[in-house]
Design an enzyme around this catalytic site. Sequence first.
Site, PDB file in Angstrom:
ATOM      1  N   GLY A  10     -10.340  12.795   1.878  1.00 41.79           N
ATOM      2  CA  GLY A  10      -9.106  12.354   2.518  1.00 41.79           C
ATOM      3  C   GLY A  10      -9.207  12.441   4.034  1.00 41.79           C
ATOM      4  N   MET A  11      -8.117  12.138   4.704  1.00 38.81           N
ATOM      5  CA  MET A  11      -8.100  12.075   6.165  1.00 38.81           C
ATOM      6  C   MET A  11      -8.413  13.436   6.801  1.00 38.81           C
ATOM      7  SD  MET A  11      -5.362   9.864   8.311  1.00 38.81           S
ATOM      8  CE  MET A  11      -3.943  10.798   7.750  1.00 38.81           C
ATOM      9  N   LEU A  12      -7.694  14.469   6.367  1.00 41.07           N
ATOM     10  CA  LEU A  12      -7.941  15.805   6.901  1.00 41.07           C
ATOM     11  C   LEU A  12      -9.224  16.391   6.323  1.00 41.07           C
ATOM     12  CD1 LEU A  12      -7.195  18.305   8.561  1.00 41.07           C
ATOM     13  CD2 LEU A  12      -5.723  19.034   6.656  1.00 41.07           C
ATOM     14  N   ILE A  36      -7.188  18.999  -9.676  1.00 44.58           N
ATOM     15  CA  ILE A  36      -6.455  20.263  -9.507  1.00 44.58           C
ATOM     16  C   ILE A  36      -5.312  20.419 -10.506  1.00 44.58           C
ATOM     17  CG2 ILE A  36      -7.102  20.423  -7.067  1.00 44.58           C
ATOM     18  CD1 ILE A  36      -4.175  19.708  -6.359  1.00 44.58           C
ATOM     19  N   THR A 100       3.913  20.578   4.789  1.00 51.18           N
ATOM     20  CA  THR A 100       4.516  19.460   5.505  1.00 51.18           C
ATOM     21  C   THR A 100       5.858  19.787   6.138  1.00 51.18           C
ATOM     22  OG1 THR A 100       5.433  17.210   5.140  1.00 51.18           O
ATOM     23  CG2 THR A 100       5.465  18.705   3.283  1.00 51.18           C
ATOM     24  N   ASP A 101       6.201  19.036   7.168  1.00 48.84           N
ATOM     25  CA  ASP A 101       7.531  19.101   7.778  1.00 48.84           C
ATOM     26  C   ASP A 101       8.621  18.657   6.808  1.00 48.84           C
ATOM     27  OD1 ASP A 101       6.124  16.570   8.116  1.00 48.84           O
ATOM     28  OD2 ASP A 101       7.853  15.854   9.229  1.00 48.84           O
ATOM     29  N   TYR A 124       8.824  14.077  -2.480  1.00 50.99           N
ATOM     30  CA  TYR A 124       7.602  14.562  -1.827  1.00 50.99           C
ATOM     31  C   TYR A 124       7.830  15.952  -1.242  1.00 50.99           C
ATOM     32  CZ  TYR A 124       3.944  15.104   1.675  1.00 50.99           C
ATOM     33  OH  TYR A 124       2.914  15.609   2.436  1.00 50.99           O
ATOM     34  N   LYS A 128       6.176  19.502  -2.565  1.00 56.87           N
ATOM     35  CA  LYS A 128       5.344  20.314  -1.661  1.00 56.87           C
ATOM     36  C   LYS A 128       5.897  21.734  -1.534  1.00 56.87           C
ATOM     37  CE  LYS A 128       2.280  19.175   0.691  1.00 56.87           C
ATOM     38  NZ  LYS A 128       0.803  19.301   0.455  1.00 56.87           N
ATOM     39  N   TRP A 149       3.057  14.138  10.522  1.00 59.87           N
ATOM     40  CA  TRP A 149       2.699  12.842  11.120  1.00 59.87           C
ATOM     41  C   TRP A 149       1.192  12.729  11.381  1.00 59.87           C
ATOM     42  CZ3 TRP A 149       6.811  10.682  15.050  1.00 59.87           C
ATOM     43  CH2 TRP A 149       8.104  10.783  14.496  1.00 59.87           C
TER      44      TRP A 149
END
Length: 279
Positions: A10-12, A36, A100-101, A124, A128, A149
């Site tokens: 993934g991105m991170l 998972i 997440t925020d 979402y 989380k 973001w």
Amino acid sequence: MKILITGSDGMLGHDLAYVLKGKHELILTTSKTLDITDKNHVIDFVSSQKPDMLINAAAYTDVDGCEKNQELAYSVNGEGVRNLAMACKKIGCGLVHISTDYVFSGENTRPWVEDDETGPISVYGKSKLEGEKAICEILDKYFILRTAWLYGVNGRNFPKTMLELAENHSKITVVYDEVGTPTYTLDLAQAISKLIETDCYGIYHLTNSGSCSWCEFARYIFEIAGADVEVVPVTADEFARPAPRPSYSVLENRNWVENGFEPLRNYTEAIKEYIELIR
């Protein structure tokens, strides 16, 4: 250390692998190699690999998709995280979890701090938060990192979308009444690399510095990219989407600073570097 990373494609996850590869022994997994949501497989796999630290960068992050696929959202973001926490407890290793925020309501006039009351308004965010709660129930050695973001080299994100739109549009509409902090995954990965060297466990807010609306961010992206695009501000209500978004989700990185770490650079500097890189 021996570090197991979930969601490494993934991105991170991509940037975590890049940042950590020279310092640590890495076990890189994807949803294909480590599901998972499969409790028995997770516990068996983690027990066999015996990492010193597990970094969970796996999640179902499609905010609108979560509204339509609620069972999947809770399975990955809630139960999947619980499975990882149980596996970590069994072998005594630490867990870094990316949150997440969106665990907050968005109804605030100042940046959110770590011990503010949560109140997610989307599936979402709720899923989380379930993952966060599971970790706090099961483990003592954990880093829960709420960020916001995200954008990075590997994967879809807002800056990439804006630059793609700029190729054939002279005018676009962007939401102006949602405010947060764009965060570069490379900066976040470097911060995680520092944090895991410590035993300063707990919940952290971790973003680049500064804040803006999506509309302001789009205008800044076009400015530094030299793109002649008019950005027309619209409200979130006008830009209707299946999932509600928090209107104000700036995160104060209080615990990060109080534990002696330098604040991450301003988002305006980070996005300049990112755009130069992807171009």
